[in-house]
Design a protein around this motif. Sequence first.
Motif, short mmCIF file in Angstrom:
data_model
loop_
_atom_site.label_atom_id
_atom_site.label_comp_id
_atom_site.label_asym_id
_atom_site.label_seq_id
_atom_site.Cartn_x
_atom_site.Cartn_y
_atom_site.Cartn_z
N GLY A 37 0.81 -1.20 0.00
CA GLY A 37 0.00 0.00 0.00
C GLY A 37 0.85 1.26 0.00
O GLY A 37 1.89 1.32 0.65
N VAL A 38 0.40 2.26 -0.75
CA VAL A 38 1.09 3.56 -0.78
C VAL A 38 0.06 4.63 -1.10
O VAL A 38 -0.80 4.45 -1.96
CB VAL A 38 2.24 3.58 -1.81
N GLY A 93 -19.74 16.12 2.04
CA GLY A 93 -20.57 16.34 3.22
C GLY A 93 -20.43 15.25 4.25
O GLY A 93 -20.72 15.45 5.43
N GLU A 94 -19.99 14.06 3.81
CA GLU A 94 -19.83 12.92 4.71
C GLU A 94 -18.64 12.10 4.21
O GLU A 94 -18.80 11.19 3.39
CB GLU A 94 -21.12 12.07 4.73
N GLY A 95 -17.48 12.43 4.71
CA GLY A 95 -16.26 11.83 4.18
C GLY A 95 -15.80 10.56 4.86
O GLY A 95 -14.81 9.96 4.45
N LEU A 96 -16.53 10.11 5.91
CA LEU A 96 -16.07 8.95 6.67
C LEU A 96 -16.02 7.68 5.83
O LEU A 96 -15.08 6.89 5.92
CB LEU A 96 -16.95 8.74 7.89
N ALA A 97 -17.03 7.50 4.96
CA ALA A 97 -17.08 6.28 4.15
C ALA A 97 -15.89 6.21 3.20
O ALA A 97 -15.25 5.16 3.05
CB ALA A 97 -18.38 6.23 3.36
N SER A 98 -15.56 7.34 2.54
CA SER A 98 -14.42 7.34 1.62
C SER A 98 -13.12 7.16 2.38
O SER A 98 -12.18 6.51 1.88
CB SER A 98 -14.41 8.63 0.80
N TYR A 99 -13.04 7.72 3.57
CA TYR A 99 -11.85 7.56 4.41
C TYR A 99 -11.62 6.07 4.69
O TYR A 99 -10.51 5.55 4.51
CB TYR A 99 -12.06 8.33 5.72
N ARG A 100 -12.68 5.39 5.11
CA ARG A 100 -12.56 3.96 5.43
C ARG A 100 -12.22 3.14 4.20
O ARG A 100 -11.43 2.19 4.26
CB ARG A 100 -13.86 3.47 6.06
N THR A 101 -12.82 3.50 3.05
CA THR A 101 -12.54 2.78 1.82
C THR A 101 -11.07 2.94 1.44
O THR A 101 -10.41 1.96 1.05
CB THR A 101 -13.43 3.28 0.67
N ALA A 102 -10.55 4.14 1.55
CA ALA A 102 -9.14 4.39 1.23
C ALA A 102 -8.23 3.57 2.13
O ALA A 102 -7.25 2.96 1.65
CB ALA A 102 -8.83 5.88 1.36
N ARG A 107 -4.58 -1.03 2.94
CA ARG A 107 -4.22 -2.24 3.69
C ARG A 107 -4.22 -3.48 2.81
O ARG A 107 -3.52 -4.46 3.10
CB ARG A 107 -5.20 -2.42 4.86
N ALA A 108 -4.98 -3.41 1.71
CA ALA A 108 -5.01 -4.51 0.75
C ALA A 108 -3.86 -4.42 -0.26
O ALA A 108 -3.75 -5.26 -1.16
CB ALA A 108 -6.34 -4.54 0.01
N GLY A 109 -3.01 -3.39 -0.11
CA GLY A 109 -1.84 -3.28 -0.97
C GLY A 109 -2.00 -2.41 -2.19
O GLY A 109 -1.15 -2.42 -3.09
N GLU A 110 -3.05 -1.59 -2.24
CA GLU A 110 -3.30 -0.74 -3.41
C GLU A 110 -2.53 0.59 -3.30
O GLU A 110 -2.12 1.01 -2.22
CB GLU A 110 -4.79 -0.44 -3.55
N ALA A 111 -2.38 1.24 -4.46
CA ALA A 111 -1.86 2.61 -4.52
C ALA A 111 -3.06 3.55 -4.64
O ALA A 111 -3.88 3.39 -5.54
CB ALA A 111 -0.93 2.78 -5.72
N VAL A 112 -3.16 4.48 -3.73
CA VAL A 112 -4.30 5.41 -3.69
C VAL A 112 -3.78 6.83 -3.90
O VAL A 112 -2.72 7.20 -3.38
CB VAL A 112 -5.05 5.31 -2.35
N GLY A 113 -4.53 7.62 -4.67
CA GLY A 113 -4.16 9.01 -4.91
C GLY A 113 -5.11 9.97 -4.23
O GLY A 113 -6.33 9.75 -4.23
N ILE A 114 -4.58 11.01 -3.62
CA ILE A 114 -5.40 11.98 -2.90
C ILE A 114 -4.91 13.40 -3.21
O ILE A 114 -3.72 13.62 -3.43
CB ILE A 114 -5.36 11.71 -1.38
N PHE A 115 -5.84 14.35 -3.22
CA PHE A 115 -5.52 15.77 -3.41
C PHE A 115 -5.78 16.47 -2.08
O PHE A 115 -6.94 16.78 -1.76
CB PHE A 115 -6.38 16.37 -4.52
N GLY A 141 -1.00 2.52 7.87
CA GLY A 141 0.38 2.10 8.08
C GLY A 141 1.17 2.02 6.80
O GLY A 141 1.98 1.10 6.60
N VAL A 142 0.97 3.01 5.91
CA VAL A 142 1.65 3.00 4.61
C VAL A 142 2.42 4.31 4.41
O VAL A 142 2.12 5.31 5.05
CB VAL A 142 0.64 2.83 3.44
#
Length: 256
Positions: A37-38, A93-102, A107-115, A141-142
Amino acid sequence: MRDLTYPPIIATAKTAFRVLGQRFQMTGTENVPRTGGVLLAYNHIGYVDFVYGGLAANPSGRKVRFMAKRELFDHTWTGPLMRSLHHIEVDRGEGLASYRTAVDYLRAGEAVGIFPEATISRAMELKEFKSGAVRIAADAGVPLVPVILWGTQRMMTKDHPKDFSRGKTIAIHVGEPLHPTGENAVAETAELKRVMTEMLDRAIADYPADEQPPGSWWVPARHGGTAPTLEEAAALDAAEKRERAAKRAAKRAARS
């Protein structure tokens, strides 16, 4: 995670870059780990940042799952595409779901991009950062890898006409990984912004001078350009928000 859409999208994009005669300045791509994960944190200066941002991880063989606003997922055409690429829907308006998904993706080893700025910067320099980037990286932990894009704003950004003419240089600079702990998200966010500000200054300085003459509209005012200052840009952003709110209110009134 199965990717039926991503490989042909990458191939199509690279073909488009060649057709457009684009030149690339790319540094630090080795800082993106090949496995595990990164979280990649990008500056946001134009509407095509998603397209070019993925190139930062391409030399490492990674596909980036971008966190993007819900409106893109609600759109008739872009919605199915965004889901097929396994990008992450963000409801401001409700960012908790996207936070948990990210966090789950990472944790599953994906590369995620954020602005971290959340929205495009009219000033062409870094706006205030949200703390989500360091908190997500810490929870998962990434490593958190800063990435600076420059030149993408020349094609498509706020307040300016589209320009997909040939021969533009696109700069993509990848910094060394940071390792936030989450113990002081405010301080770690400030450090991320400091690092990315230095990277942005270098990217602007290293950009071809013949493509970036003094007074260019896409260059920050403090670098000799005519982009709005951060204060002026904030006023424009506030006016845009008020206009959107008024339009939503008018639509609701019409329906009722």
